[in-house]
Structures are given as structure tokens and as C-alpha cells.
Design an enzyme around this catalytic site. Structure first.
Site, PDB file in Angstrom:
ATOM      1  N   ASP A  18      68.323  15.242  -5.478  1.00 48.11           N
ATOM      2  CA  ASP A  18      67.476  14.666  -5.145  1.00 48.11           C
ATOM      3  C   ASP A  18      67.125  13.339  -5.787  1.00 48.11           C
ATOM      4  O   ASP A  18      67.501  13.576  -7.053  1.00 48.11           O
ATOM      5  CB  ASP A  18      66.026  15.441  -4.829  1.00 48.11           C
ATOM      6  CG  ASP A  18      64.694  14.564  -4.247  1.00 48.11           C
ATOM      7  OD1 ASP A  18      65.093  14.050  -3.269  1.00 48.11           O
ATOM      8  OD2 ASP A  18      63.986  14.879  -4.784  1.00 48.11           O
ATOM      9  N   ASP A  20      63.425  10.886  -5.685  1.00 49.28           N
ATOM     10  CA  ASP A  20      62.359  10.934  -6.034  1.00 49.28           C
ATOM     11  C   ASP A  20      61.612  12.137  -6.706  1.00 49.28           C
ATOM     12  O   ASP A  20      61.765  13.177  -6.008  1.00 49.28           O
ATOM     13  CB  ASP A  20      61.374  10.339  -4.814  1.00 49.28           C
ATOM     14  CG  ASP A  20      62.073   9.053  -4.306  1.00 49.28           C
ATOM     15  OD1 ASP A  20      61.787   8.069  -4.861  1.00 49.28           O
ATOM     16  OD2 ASP A  20      62.483   9.150  -3.104  1.00 49.28           O
TER      17      ASP A  20
END
Length: 220
Positions: A18, A20
């Protein structure tokens, strides 16, 4: 909390990160943008808390009537672009983790749109891998399995042989549904909300080692 017991003695064909809250810290700016958006659109900011890790295209329709969605989506995209331009910090261990992994064995799997991704990459100067999956690339975003399935497909590997590194419940649910082994990092959500196979505070606590048998993960 560090718990890597589930990864001991195992190797993976690829790592799917991922972005953020995992590789970069865009939280402060994103919260600022969403708080302003909520005020402008008459939404109680408390309603945003349960929607973390989901793309804006899922969040906005859950909070507004259908006739307001298009304009509201355009507005939050604009606000998030504004804060991304102010600069975004790389999280501890990000540079080292990406440098340790072969380019054909790592991908970013994000809920950002392509345009927001570009803004955050520019703001963070993230040394990004060549394979990136955005919300615009899939029919269903996190927590559906589509993003991680596509990430594995683009790398030419079986998703069950992938390690997914995430900071949010929706992302972890997406990775689990795709068949990935999950590693939760970060402090964007309470630990008891992160249902994962393994946990670490951030990437600086981890060492990724690529060898003939695959990618191993250990403590630094």
C-alpha cells in the site's frame, strides 16, 4: 508491537505495498482536506472515521445523495492535490525496503486515483517501482480483492505467494480476499483493528532479503 512469527521460515515471490500510511505519510494533509470537504458539504467528520483506507469513490457515495456525488468527488480530488503539493514525508524504512527488492518483484497497490498518485509521488519523491495499481485500474477498489489480484497479475506471480503490506483495515481485507499473506504496519489505525498475519510499527524494523528461493522478511 512486532509479531513476525507467521513469516518465519517463509519466502514470497513478490511484495505488494500500500502507499499512504505504509510508504509515505500523507495523513495530516489528507485529514485536513477531508475535514474541509466535510464542512463544505455538511457532513459530520465523525462519519469519515469508519471509512479509512477506502477510495474517495466509495466514501463520497456513502455520505451524500447521488445527485451530489460527481461534484463532491471532484472537490475532494482538488483539495487532496493542493495538500500533496506542500510535500509528503517518506515513512521510516521505505527507501531501504524498496531498494532491497528486485524491480520485477514489487508493486504499489493504492486506493489513490492516477492523478492523486502522481501528485503524491511528486510531493514525496518516492522511489516508486515500475508496477503500480491505482483505483482507476480496477472495477472494485479495496476492500474488494481486485487491486491485489491485479498487482500480482502484473508481476506474473500467484497472489497466494505474495506478501501484502498495509496500514488500513480495508486494505488488509482486500489483500486477504486476494489470498495474500498480510503484514500490518503503521499507526493510522488502532492495532486491534488490523487483522493481519504479522505486525510491525513501520518498515524500518524489517529487512527484506531477495534470494533464489524468494523474498524473506526478518527483523533488522
Amino acid at each position: 508491537m512486532i509479531d513476525l512469527d507467521a513469516l518465519a521460515g517463509r519466502t514470497f515471490d513478490a511484495v505488494l505495498f500500500d502507499m499512504d500510511g505504509t510508504l509515505i505519510d500523507s495523513m495530516a494533509g489528507s485529514l485536513q482536506a477531508w475535514a474541509r470537504w466535510a464542512t463544505e458539504h455538511g457532513v459530520d467528520p465523525a462519519h469519515l472515521a469508519d471509512l479509512g483506507g477506502r477510495p474517495a469513490a466509495q466514501v463520497v457515495p456513502a455520505l451524500l445523495t447521488a445527485d451530489r456525488v460527481a461534484d463532491a468527488l471532484a472537490r475532494i480530488e482538488h483539495l487532496e492535490h493542493e495538500v500533496a503539493a506542500d510535500g509528503i514525508e517518506l515513512l521510516p524504512g521505505t527507501v531501504e525496503a524498496l531498494a532491497a527488492l528486485p524491480p520485477d518483484r514489487v508493486a504499489i497497490v493504492t486506493s489513490c486515483t492516477r492523478t492523486l498518485l502522481a501528485a503524491r509521488l511528486a510531493g514525496s519523491r518516492l522511489p516508486h517501482p515500475r508496477e503500480i495499481v491505482t483505483f482507476d485500474d480496477v472495477e472494485h477498489g479495496k476492500p474488494a480483492p481486485d487491486p491485489f489480484l491485479l498487482g500480482a497479475q502484473r508481476l506474473g506471480v500467484d497472489p497466494t505467494r505474495c506478501l501484502a503490506v498495509e496500514d488500513a483495515p480495508a486494505g488488509l481485507a482486500s489483500a486477504r480476499a486476494a489470498g495474500c499473506t498480510t503484514l500490518a504496519v503503521g499507526d493510522t489505525h488502532p492495532h486491534d483493528e488490523l487483522d493481519a498475519d504479522a505486525h510491525a510499527p513501520d518498515l524500518s524494523h524489517l529487512r527484506f532479503t531477495a534470494g533464489p528461493g524468494g523474498i524473506a522478511v526478518s527483523l533488522t
